[in-house]
Design an enzyme around this catalytic site. Structure first.
Site, PDB file in Angstrom:
ATOM      1  N   ASP A 345      47.162 -28.391   5.890  1.00 32.78           N
ATOM      2  CA  ASP A 345      45.761 -28.715   5.639  1.00 32.78           C
ATOM      3  C   ASP A 345      45.648 -30.233   5.546  1.00 32.78           C
ATOM      4  OD1 ASP A 345      42.967 -28.590   4.714  1.00 32.78           O
ATOM      5  OD2 ASP A 345      43.424 -26.476   4.313  1.00 32.78           O
ATOM      6  N   LYS A 409      37.727 -28.506  16.681  1.00 36.45           N
ATOM      7  CA  LYS A 409      38.795 -27.690  17.261  1.00 36.45           C
ATOM      8  C   LYS A 409      39.403 -28.382  18.488  1.00 36.45           C
ATOM      9  CE  LYS A 409      36.980 -23.269  15.509  1.00 36.45           C
ATOM     10  NZ  LYS A 409      38.086 -22.698  14.755  1.00 36.45           N
ATOM     11  N   HIS A 452      42.129 -13.247  16.490  1.00 32.50           N
ATOM     12  CA  HIS A 452      41.136 -13.089  15.417  1.00 32.50           C
ATOM     13  C   HIS A 452      41.662 -12.150  14.339  1.00 32.50           C
ATOM     14  CE1 HIS A 452      37.429 -13.926  18.227  1.00 32.50           C
ATOM     15  NE2 HIS A 452      38.265 -14.937  18.176  1.00 32.50           N
TER      16      HIS A 452
END
Length: 530
Positions: A345, A409, A452
């Site tokens: 992160d 992204k 997903h």
């Protein structure tokens, strides 16, 4: 290829019958009927020279149950009548086996579900290997059916209503330890050899073995319908079933009918009622739909939408970008599968919080006795909470699970794609953006794919795999293999905005809204929706 039920008699005159049917599993079909018929004929003919019988399996499972594909073809009329006779023949063979006058033991090496456990119930004793492969139970209700091989009648007769009603109505599957604790198997063994030794020892110690319902003066444990508490339990089960099913799935109610019949009729008459009721369910639309769904799920889990020519692969190191709700869940699922995880992160604090999610879930497992402290530490050690991009180097899979913004992204793809191992796969967890669009900045768009997950990842079994315009078959196969590696069910879906499941559900909602617009009473729409 022709299947066999091999017949081996040892020096103690104990016969071991090893089921090895032509297909990948043993199943209750025409071949079974022939092989079991021949076996019972021989056992009866040689009865005076036999000390006992062990029923075992040459497959990795003990017995898979009924022939679902065959049952799906049955239509009202002649098909039902033929199936009625077939079912009675199957039951007659098992009845002859349990009334052989010699002890009969089931040696359970793997799954014995449905028809497989019905064979076990007809035996006088059950020994199983203490293995994860062993599962026993009667899950037919999940297919819209009821156990038709004597399962309902024998369960109630052996265990009584209190112990058998919920496993029958809910189709409970028991692992080896729970099956032993509940009496559904009688003894555990560490391996095949010990299982056979224990089976033979029991036969020698119980030469006069019979099932309780064949002993004069037999009474169902806990009482029959004449006992008020039992009668009240049967009556009370009705509203419970309707609360769950809205009366739309007839199987649970019909199972309850057969339970009640078992409590007021003799054993063989109850078996006949069970057969009639079982046949009545075979042509029910709900049963056909549930059986079809079961076969389709087997097809998916068997790699039905995976490219066939590509060798199986395993992920060794996965990078996860974004330690939020989705990223932390993917990290947990991956580490639980033994995969090295880099959870990255933008701040160390955020990455640490993401790793703490796994620690919290593992602590719950330890508290419930499902994991040791050492196992917990081993899983946690697989997760590196990181801020440095260099920690991602060498990942054979990187999954991006950051905020739903195309520019963000694209930027992350350009920056971190070079960290992948050679021929590594880049996966996006996006649910709202097309994969073909997100793959535009990729240096290797053939290695770019959508993966997903559903929230919460630790509980939800499904993964959607989305192929972009340039995604290769090899990348699809590797994403499919990773999904199965972390014990998820992968489905391959079109590249479109939104989850596939959301698109299906939205169609359902849209139809309701259109009905309202067309003037249909909202109460009617609500009832139809149920």
């Amino acid at each position: 290829m022709t299947g066999t039920f091999s017949y081996q008699k040892d020096s103690d005159n104990i016969v071991t019958v090893t089921m090895d049917m032509a297909g990948p599993v043993n199943a209750m079909n025409d071949e079974y009927l022939k092989l079991m018929g021949e076996t019972v004929d021989r056992l009866e003919a040689e009865g005076d020279s036999i000390a006992g019988v062990i029923i075992s399996s040459a497959k990795s499972s003990f017995f898979a149950g009924g022939d679902i594909k065959g049952m799906l073809t049955i239509e009202p009329g002649d098909d039902e009548r033929a199936m009625f006779e077939t079912n009675l023949s199957i039951k007659a063979q098992l009845r002859r086996l349990e009334k052989l006058g010699k002890p009969v033991v089931a040696a359970i090496n793997g799954a014995a579900l449905g028809g497989g456990y019905e064979i076990c119930l007809a035996c006088h004793y059950r020994v199983a290997i203490d293995s994860k492969a062993v599962q026993v139970g009667l899950p037919e209700v999940s297919l819209g059916l009821l156990p038709g091989g004597g399962g309902v009648v024998r369960m109630v007769s052996k265990f009584g209503v209190e112990r058998s009603i919920m496993p029958l109505l809910e189709g409970t599957r028991f692992n080896a330890q729970k099956a032993l604790a509940n009496g559904f198997i009688d003894e555990l063994a560490s391996d095949v050899n010990e299982m056979m030794v224990k089976a033979k020892a029991w036969i020698k110690a119980n030469p006069e073995a019979r099932n309780p319902w064949d002993v004069k003066g037999f009474k169902i444990p806990g009482g029959d319908l004449r006992k008020p508490a039992i009668s009240q339990m049967i009556q009370g089960a009705n509203p419970m079933i309707f609360q769950k099913s809205k009366g739309l799935v007839p199987a649970p109610i019909k199972i309850l009918d057969v339970i009640a019949s078992t409590l007021r009729l003799d054993f063989d008459t109850a078996q006949l009622v069970e057969t009639r009721t079982f046949i009545s369910l075979l042509t029910e639309p709900s049963a056909k739909n549930l059986m079809t769904f079961f076969l389709q799920m087997n097809q998916v889990n068997g790699g039905g939408s995976r490219p066939k020519a590509i060798a199986k692969s395993k992920v060794k190191k996965v990078g996860i970008l974004g330690a939020g709700m989705m990223g932390q869940g993917i990290a947990y699922a991956s580490a639980m599968a033994g995969i090295e995880v880099v959870l990255k992160d933008i701040s160390q604090d955020a990455a640490d919080k993401g790793k703490a999610y796994t620690e919290k879930l593992l602590s719950k497992r330890v508290a419930k006795g499902r994991m040791s402290e050492e196992q917990k530490a081993a899983v946690l050690n697989l997760i590196t909470a990181a801020v440095d991009a260099e920690d991602l180097r060498g990942c054979d899979l990187i999954i991006e699970a950051v905020f739903e913004n195309v520019d963000l992204k694209h930027h992350i793809t350009k920056e971190l794609e070079p960290m992948l191992a050679e021929n590594g796969v880049w996966g996006s967890n996006t649910s709202t953006l097309p994969i073909t669009l997100l793959a535009e900045p990729s240096l290797k768009p053939e290695n770019f794919i959508g993966i997903h997950f559903f929230s919460p990842v630790d509980k939800m079994p499904l993964v959607e795999i989305i192929v972009g315009d340039k995604t290769s078959d090899e990348t699809l196969a590797r994403a499919f293999d990773y999904s199965q590696q972390i014990k998820k069910t992968p489905i391959v879906v079109n590249d479109s905005r939104g989850f596939f499941t959301s698109r299906v559900f939205a169609t359902y909602i849209d139809e309701g809204a259109l009905l309202l617009e067309e003037g249909v009473d909202p109460v009617v729409i609500e009832n139809l929706g149920k």
